[in-house]
Design a protein around this motif. Structure first.
Motif, PDB file in Angstrom:
ATOM      1  N   LEU A 250       0.906  -1.563   0.022  1.00  0.00           N
ATOM      2  CA  LEU A 250       0.756   0.312   0.131  1.00  0.00           C
ATOM      3  C   LEU A 250       0.847   1.424   0.334  1.00  0.00           C
ATOM      4  CD1 LEU A 250      -3.024   1.246   0.385  1.00  0.00           C
ATOM      5  CD2 LEU A 250      -2.948   1.327   2.453  1.00  0.00           C
ATOM      6  N   LEU A 251       2.714   1.358   0.668  1.00  0.00           N
ATOM      7  CA  LEU A 251       3.046   2.218   0.687  1.00  0.00           C
ATOM      8  C   LEU A 251       3.237   2.936  -0.426  1.00  0.00           C
ATOM      9  CD1 LEU A 251       4.119   1.903   4.435  1.00  0.00           C
ATOM     10  CD2 LEU A 251       2.870   3.711   4.060  1.00  0.00           C
ATOM     11  N   LEU A 252       3.962   1.661  -1.199  1.00  0.00           N
ATOM     12  CA  LEU A 252       4.107   1.525  -2.362  1.00  0.00           C
ATOM     13  C   LEU A 252       3.481   1.861  -3.442  1.00  0.00           C
ATOM     14  CD1 LEU A 252       6.631  -1.429  -2.835  1.00  0.00           C
ATOM     15  CD2 LEU A 252       7.300   1.165  -2.549  1.00  0.00           C
ATOM     16  N   GLY A 253       2.317   1.901  -3.270  1.00  0.00           N
ATOM     17  CA  GLY A 253       1.373   2.014  -4.436  1.00  0.00           C
ATOM     18  C   GLY A 253       1.031   4.041  -3.972  1.00  0.00           C
ATOM     19  N   ALA A 254       0.972   4.298  -2.934  1.00  0.00           N
ATOM     20  CA  ALA A 254       0.730   5.277  -2.842  1.00  0.00           C
ATOM     21  C   ALA A 254       2.180   6.479  -3.071  1.00  0.00           C
ATOM     22  CB  ALA A 254       1.095   6.047  -1.380  1.00  0.00           C
ATOM     23  N   LEU A 255       2.938   6.011  -2.805  1.00  0.00           N
ATOM     24  CA  LEU A 255       4.595   6.491  -3.452  1.00  0.00           C
ATOM     25  C   LEU A 255       3.793   6.296  -5.419  1.00  0.00           C
ATOM     26  CD1 LEU A 255       7.562   5.550  -2.099  1.00  0.00           C
ATOM     27  CD2 LEU A 255       7.028   8.166  -2.190  1.00  0.00           C
ATOM     28  N   LEU A 256       3.598   5.255  -6.078  1.00  0.00           N
ATOM     29  CA  LEU A 256       3.742   5.315  -7.435  1.00  0.00           C
ATOM     30  C   LEU A 256       2.392   6.116  -7.521  1.00  0.00           C
ATOM     31  CD1 LEU A 256       4.003   3.997  -9.524  1.00  0.00           C
ATOM     32  CD2 LEU A 256       2.116   2.230  -9.314  1.00  0.00           C
ATOM     33  N   GLY A 257       1.483   6.339  -6.691  1.00  0.00           N
ATOM     34  CA  GLY A 257      -0.101   7.508  -7.325  1.00  0.00           C
ATOM     35  C   GLY A 257       0.583   8.839  -6.916  1.00  0.00           C
ATOM     36  N   TRP A 258       1.720   9.399  -5.996  1.00  0.00           N
ATOM     37  CA  TRP A 258       2.477  10.955  -6.124  1.00  0.00           C
ATOM     38  C   TRP A 258       2.985  10.861  -7.156  1.00  0.00           C
ATOM     39  CZ3 TRP A 258       1.271  15.018  -3.438  1.00  0.00           C
ATOM     40  CH2 TRP A 258       0.556  14.243  -2.907  1.00  0.00           C
ATOM     41  N   VAL A 259       3.635   9.100  -8.526  1.00  0.00           N
ATOM     42  CA  VAL A 259       4.164  10.187  -9.411  1.00  0.00           C
ATOM     43  C   VAL A 259       3.510  10.180 -10.551  1.00  0.00           C
ATOM     44  CG1 VAL A 259       5.889   9.321 -11.154  1.00  0.00           C
ATOM     45  CG2 VAL A 259       5.955   8.737  -8.833  1.00  0.00           C
ATOM     46  N   VAL A 260       2.329   9.161 -11.061  1.00  0.00           N
ATOM     47  CA  VAL A 260       1.554   9.334 -11.636  1.00  0.00           C
ATOM     48  C   VAL A 260       0.236  10.758 -11.864  1.00  0.00           C
ATOM     49  CG1 VAL A 260      -0.756   8.252 -11.836  1.00  0.00           C
ATOM     50  CG2 VAL A 260       0.809   6.832 -11.548  1.00  0.00           C
ATOM     51  N   LEU A 261      -0.312  11.167 -10.621  1.00  0.00           N
ATOM     52  CA  LEU A 261      -1.164  12.155 -10.265  1.00  0.00           C
ATOM     53  C   LEU A 261      -0.708  13.518 -10.836  1.00  0.00           C
ATOM     54  CD1 LEU A 261      -4.399  12.840  -9.884  1.00  0.00           C
ATOM     55  CD2 LEU A 261      -3.906  13.040  -6.708  1.00  0.00           C
TER      56      LEU A 261
END
Length: 275
Positions: A250-261
């Protein structure tokens, strides 16, 4: 995708020509090596895995350093071209606006990735020569490098967005510094103040988890402090009952979301930007 690759390659070549790659690699390598030398010193008396100690220490300092480097690298990626008059020339070629944004982002993120892998990897190799490292510690160190690349990419995307939203480099620089101050320092300070004032009445553990995901620096910190048993022990997180509430995935997914958004917002903003 050829225009994207061409623009990304140009960004990497510009980074090499401007010494960004060399300077960032040397800085990260020197930081990691100093922590390797300091972190391995007490292992004989406390029996700590030296690489896990380095992961905890290096992750704590990376939060402050890598976002700043990423923002300095990306804040003028679009507005700088516009002020120099080269952006109009670039857009006169058969290249879509989204390809310009993505190409510049990929090139700058690649510079961060190269510097991080070489700088941190060289320090870990120096430690491995003189100390026996457990496989679990190597896994934690690899996770720290991968999450560091994601953290840098997230702030490159934020810097690219800032560069598109304004028309002057000075304004973009101010936004970049403001973003660094907000995410790295002010967000946690404000969150701590809210927790103290609220006394757990409104901000429950679940709400706190969500609030932590709204900051890429917090997601990065929690991932590296709790991803492995050794890191959680040496960071002091092992004794906290709620330390594992947010899973590493989940934490890695949040980091990836901060890249994409921010990247998507940058693309949409650039489509409407008047040149």
């Amino acid at each position: 995708m050829m225009p994207v690759a061409t623009i990304a390659g140009q960004e990497i070549r510009a980074g090499l020509r401007n010494r960004w790659v060399v300077a960032t690699t040397l800085l990260l390598g020197a930081l990691a090596l100093s922590l390797v030398l300091l972190g391995s010193a007490p292992t004989g008396t406390v029996g700590a895995d030296p690489l896990s100690v380095v992961v905890v220490s290096l992750a704590s300092l990376t939060i402050f350093l890598l976002p700043l480097i990423a923002l300095l690298l990306s804040f003028d990626s679009i507005v700088g071209e516009q002020e120099r008059g080269t952006l109009t020339l670039l857009l006169s070629y058969p290249v879509a606006r989204w390809q310009v944004v993505v190409g510049k982002f990929l090139g700058q993120a690649a510079i961060i990735a190269i510097a991080t892998v070489i700088g941190y990897g060289a320090a870990a190799a120096a430690l491995a020569v003189s100390t026996k490292i457990s496989p679990a510690a190597w896994g934690g160190f690899a996770g720290m490098i991968g999450s560091s690349v994601l953290l840098g990419a997230a702030f490159v995307a934020i810097g690219s967005l800032a560069s598109i939203l304004v028309r002057e480099r000075a304004t973009a620089a101010g936004l970049a510094v403001g973003a660094w101050l907000f995410f790295v320092i002010l967000y946690d300070t404000a969150l701590l103040g809210i927790l103290v004032a609220d006394q757990g009445k409104t901000v429950t553990a679940g709400v706190l988890d969500v609030l932590l995901l709204f900051n890429p620096a917090d997601a990065y910190r929690l991932f590296n402090m709790t991803a492995t048993e050794g890191a959680s022990v040496y960071s002091g997180m092992a004794g906290l009952g709620e330390a594992g509430r947010l899973s590493p995935g989940l934490l890695l997914g949040a980091l990836l979301g901060w890249v994409v958004l921010p990247l998507v917002l940058a693309i949409l903003s650039f489509r409407r930007k008047q040149i």
